[in-house]
Scaffold this active site. Sequence first.
Site, PDB file in Angstrom:
ATOM      1  N   ASP A  33     -16.620  20.364  14.587  1.00  0.00           N
ATOM      2  CA  ASP A  33     -17.670  21.190  15.195  1.00  0.00           C
ATOM      3  C   ASP A  33     -18.949  20.402  15.458  1.00  0.00           C
ATOM      4  O   ASP A  33     -19.726  20.770  16.325  1.00  0.00           O
ATOM      5  CB  ASP A  33     -17.948  22.453  14.370  1.00  0.00           C
ATOM      6  CG  ASP A  33     -18.385  22.166  12.944  1.00  0.00           C
ATOM      7  OD1 ASP A  33     -17.844  21.233  12.328  1.00  0.00           O
ATOM      8  OD2 ASP A  33     -19.262  22.887  12.427  1.00  0.00           O
ATOM      9  N   HIS A 119     -21.475  22.949   5.632  1.00  0.00           N
ATOM     10  CA  HIS A 119     -20.150  22.410   5.333  1.00  0.00           C
ATOM     11  C   HIS A 119     -20.113  20.916   5.700  1.00  0.00           C
ATOM     12  O   HIS A 119     -20.976  20.439   6.428  1.00  0.00           O
ATOM     13  CB  HIS A 119     -19.057  23.197   6.065  1.00  0.00           C
ATOM     14  CG  HIS A 119     -19.142  23.082   7.566  1.00  0.00           C
ATOM     15  ND1 HIS A 119     -20.064  23.791   8.315  1.00  0.00           N
ATOM     16  CD2 HIS A 119     -18.426  22.349   8.450  1.00  0.00           C
ATOM     17  CE1 HIS A 119     -19.895  23.484   9.596  1.00  0.00           C
ATOM     18  NE2 HIS A 119     -18.913  22.617   9.714  1.00  0.00           N
ATOM     19  N   HIS A 120     -19.108  20.231   5.217  1.00  0.00           N
ATOM     20  CA  HIS A 120     -19.001  18.773   5.388  1.00  0.00           C
ATOM     21  C   HIS A 120     -20.205  18.033   4.794  1.00  0.00           C
ATOM     22  O   HIS A 120     -20.599  16.973   5.291  1.00  0.00           O
ATOM     23  CB  HIS A 120     -18.868  18.359   6.859  1.00  0.00           C
ATOM     24  CG  HIS A 120     -17.690  18.928   7.587  1.00  0.00           C
ATOM     25  ND1 HIS A 120     -16.570  19.418   6.958  1.00  0.00           N
ATOM     26  CD2 HIS A 120     -17.465  19.078   8.922  1.00  0.00           C
ATOM     27  CE1 HIS A 120     -15.714  19.838   7.884  1.00  0.00           C
ATOM     28  NE2 HIS A 120     -16.229  19.655   9.071  1.00  0.00           N
ATOM     29  N   GLY A 411      -7.294  -7.102   5.691  1.00  0.00           N
ATOM     30  CA  GLY A 411      -5.943  -6.912   5.183  1.00  0.00           C
ATOM     31  C   GLY A 411      -5.582  -5.508   4.757  1.00  0.00           C
ATOM     32  O   GLY A 411      -4.859  -5.324   3.780  1.00  0.00           O
ATOM     33  N   ASP A 438       8.015  -1.676   6.601  1.00  0.00           N
ATOM     34  CA  ASP A 438       8.140  -0.234   6.352  1.00  0.00           C
ATOM     35  C   ASP A 438       6.976   0.308   5.522  1.00  0.00           C
ATOM     36  O   ASP A 438       6.462   1.395   5.780  1.00  0.00           O
ATOM     37  CB  ASP A 438       9.496   0.105   5.699  1.00  0.00           C
ATOM     38  CG  ASP A 438       9.878  -0.825   4.549  1.00  0.00           C
ATOM     39  OD1 ASP A 438       9.072  -1.703   4.167  1.00  0.00           O
ATOM     40  OD2 ASP A 438      11.021  -0.676   4.036  1.00  0.00           O
ATOM     41  N   ASN A 465      12.955  -2.801   4.615  1.00  0.00           N
ATOM     42  CA  ASN A 465      13.499  -3.513   3.453  1.00  0.00           C
ATOM     43  C   ASN A 465      13.216  -2.762   2.151  1.00  0.00           C
ATOM     44  O   ASN A 465      13.106  -3.347   1.086  1.00  0.00           O
ATOM     45  CB  ASN A 465      12.992  -4.960   3.389  1.00  0.00           C
ATOM     46  CG  ASN A 465      11.471  -5.022   3.397  1.00  0.00           C
ATOM     47  OD1 ASN A 465      10.807  -4.000   3.243  1.00  0.00           O
ATOM     48  ND2 ASN A 465      10.927  -6.206   3.584  1.00  0.00           N
ATOM     49  N   GLY A 467      10.662  -1.322   0.846  1.00  0.00           N
ATOM     50  CA  GLY A 467       9.409  -1.362   0.088  1.00  0.00           C
ATOM     51  C   GLY A 467       8.560  -2.572   0.368  1.00  0.00           C
ATOM     52  O   GLY A 467       8.629  -3.169   1.446  1.00  0.00           O
ATOM     53  N   GLU A 471       4.694  -7.920  -1.979  1.00  0.00           N
ATOM     54  CA  GLU A 471       4.153  -7.673  -3.327  1.00  0.00           C
ATOM     55  C   GLU A 471       5.147  -8.115  -4.406  1.00  0.00           C
ATOM     56  O   GLU A 471       4.746  -8.502  -5.504  1.00  0.00           O
ATOM     57  CB  GLU A 471       3.825  -6.190  -3.513  1.00  0.00           C
ATOM     58  CG  GLU A 471       2.846  -5.622  -2.492  1.00  0.00           C
ATOM     59  CD  GLU A 471       1.397  -6.047  -2.690  1.00  0.00           C
ATOM     60  OE1 GLU A 471       1.166  -7.252  -2.929  1.00  0.00           O
ATOM     61  OE2 GLU A 471       0.512  -5.190  -2.574  1.00  0.00           O
TER      62      GLU A 471
HETATM   63  C1  LIG Z   1      -4.709  -0.192   2.371  1.00  0.00           C
HETATM   64  C2  LIG Z   1      -3.938  -1.179   1.551  1.00  0.00           C
HETATM   65  N1  LIG Z   1      -3.255  -0.741   0.477  1.00  0.00           N
HETATM   66  C3  LIG Z   1      -2.517  -1.609  -0.244  1.00  0.00           C
HETATM   67  C4  LIG Z   1      -2.464  -2.925   0.082  1.00  0.00           C
HETATM   68  C5  LIG Z   1      -1.635  -3.912  -0.735  1.00  0.00           C
HETATM   69  N2  LIG Z   1      -0.492  -4.394   0.030  1.00  0.00           N
HETATM   70  C6  LIG Z   1      -0.544  -5.549   0.723  1.00  0.00           C
HETATM   71  S1  LIG Z   1       0.891  -5.931   1.467  1.00  0.00           S
HETATM   72  C7  LIG Z   1       1.628  -4.538   0.859  1.00  0.00           C
HETATM   73  C8  LIG Z   1       3.082  -4.270   1.094  1.00  0.00           C
HETATM   74  C9  LIG Z   1       3.521  -4.357   2.514  1.00  0.00           C
HETATM   75  O1  LIG Z   1       4.859  -3.977   2.555  1.00  0.00           O
HETATM   76  P1  LIG Z   1       5.645  -3.921   3.904  1.00  0.00           P
HETATM   77  O2  LIG Z   1       4.736  -3.496   4.976  1.00  0.00           O
HETATM   78  O3  LIG Z   1       6.878  -3.132   3.724  1.00  0.00           O
HETATM   79  O4  LIG Z   1       5.956  -5.449   4.195  1.00  0.00           O
HETATM   80  P2  LIG Z   1       7.191  -6.342   3.686  1.00  0.00           P
HETATM   81  O5  LIG Z   1       6.576  -7.449   2.868  1.00  0.00           O
HETATM   82  O6  LIG Z   1       8.111  -5.488   2.877  1.00  0.00           O
HETATM   83  O7  LIG Z   1       7.810  -6.856   4.932  1.00  0.00           O
HETATM   84  C10 LIG Z   1       0.743  -3.799   0.091  1.00  0.00           C
HETATM   85  C11 LIG Z   1       1.083  -2.532  -0.588  1.00  0.00           C
HETATM   86  C12 LIG Z   1      -3.206  -3.338   1.201  1.00  0.00           C
HETATM   87  N3  LIG Z   1      -3.243  -4.603   1.611  1.00  0.00           N
HETATM   88  N4  LIG Z   1      -3.910  -2.432   1.930  1.00  0.00           N
HETATM   89 MG   LIG Z   2       8.813  -3.628   3.431  1.00  0.00          MG
END
Ligand SMILES: Cc1ncc(C[n+]2csc(CCOP(=O)(O)OP(=O)(O)O)c2C)c(N)n1
Ligand SMILES: [Mg+2]
Length: 569
Positions: A33, A119-120, A411, A438, A465, A467, A471
Amino acid sequence: MSTSPSQRMKIGDFLLRRLEEAGVRHLFGVPGDFNLELLQQLDDAGRLRWVGTCSELNASYAADGYARLNGLGAVTVTNAVGALSAINGIAGSYAEHVPVILIAGSIPLRSVERGLGMHHTTADGTWDRFLGAFAHVTAAQARLTPHNALTEIDRLILTAWREKLPVYMELPSDIAYLDIEVPAAPLMLEEPPSDPERLQSCAAAIAGHLSDARSPAILVDEDVDRYGAAAEVMQLAGKMQLPVAVTGPAKAVIDETFPQYAGIYNGKASEPRTREAIEESDCLLSLGYRPIDGTSGDFTASLPADTIRARGHSVDIGEDNYQAVTLKQVLRSVIDAVPQVTNRPTRQAAAAPAGTHADGSAKLTQAAYWEAVQGYLRPGDVLLTDNGTSYAIFGFRLPPNCTVVASVIWGSIGYSVGALLGTLTAAPDRRHLLFIGDGSFQETAQELSTMLRNDCKPVIFLINNGGYTIERGYMGKTAHYNDIATWAYADLPKVFRPDTTARSFVVKTVADLHSALSAPNDTLVFVESVMDPFDAPAAVIHSSNNGAELDYGPRGPQHRENMQLQPAT
Ligand SMILES: Cc1ncc(C[n+]2csc(CCOP(=O)(O)OP(=O)(O)O)c2C)c(N)n1
Ligand SMILES: [Mg+2]
């Protein structure tokens, strides 16, 4: 007395006019709004095109991606709830030196002056909290009033453009329709000219150092792109036959087919010839270099004692500091001042790695994947990458005129999906390729719907993959916290746009990948590639393993048995 022609204009209309004059043709954001009145003005005037997004975070990422190709981007959100959702993206623009104008439609001035709870807000009679929050991550901030609108609109737009940083503007909802007196002349985006004496002395000093050196070199960081100075860098390097290395954030700023291009400098993680060109140089011209873990090979970078540090608006040479000079003008003057060199020995680029010629029916590996995608690249492509194993694109040898968009310093995962909407909007005639994992995709996936809604035609390369593989290289190789939900990614175009013409592929083998890569680019192409959670490019694993040492120190848990994904031996 000034006799420049002026005219009456509504504050909101004037703001939109100034944005347009500054080269902004699209406005990203989410209505509320407190900014609907501005959106109505946009609609009535037909000045800018509205690109509504699913979330403010994605809108801020989109404006960032747009600004990287367009020179300036803008996003509008509603008070606080919208603005704070966008603050991560805006802080990223600050870190990455990207000029984005955030317009927060905010509570009416009437409420501020009379102390009316709205609000907000935090409902505690305060109005400046969000202005204060953004003061930490923007170069300039203002709450517009009818009294200051004329000067503040111009100040904020010019500051964003000149400093290559985001700005925050509050437009109270009850003033957008008020008339003010404004100049008829358009806003000129111009850098203030350099001080002639400083420019001349600075250029002469740089030219002297470079000419006297045996093996001078240039190191380019992302400001060279932001200040539009890549052509000057290449001209200087060509004239003096200097090797030019770039940092990761500046990948593709220097055309990788340019004969003097020497690769990506990242301390001990550089290719040997790149490290040699920079660290064994006896005079380095460093352009905007910002050492962080990811641009210094985890602090192993060692620049020569004679390093000239040039930035957007100043230069350091030994004990001398030059102010009131601009990067482009400095480089142009140095080009004029240096002799043509024709006989400097050049270092040879490493030969391209031999292809592995994987068996077509074999399960897809990261190695085979990146090799096949390398062959897919075309001159002029825009490549976006997110964090993760998709960092492998930094190892690509890019054809001419490619652009890389990534948030290497900030990042924030998911950035690249929003940014892709922005780059597609800024440069619809180029081919845009997104490389994403993913986990990153799950952060901002819904913006795929905006690309489909707007008939965009990117190619999305998603690695499924299971996850957060990158990491797993830090810690928690098999830990549940690095696992994510399994989505049917390739089905999403259909979910987000039931009548979509998008071509979706689920790729499990090399042969599947080749058939996906032969799909025409006449619609959105979505390539979901299923790969092993423990498969990752060696460079990504090494950098994660090193990162764990820095992050957790010698007492950290990363050394426990099987705690880290490690390079195959
Ligand atoms: C907003 C945010 N949250 C968490 C992270 C930490 N982080 C960096 S890379 C990553 C995982 C990326 O996984 P994916 O995109 O599946 O890449 P893959 O290595 O599996 O190919 C995470 C959680 C980040 N950089 N930014
Ligand atoms: Mg992944």
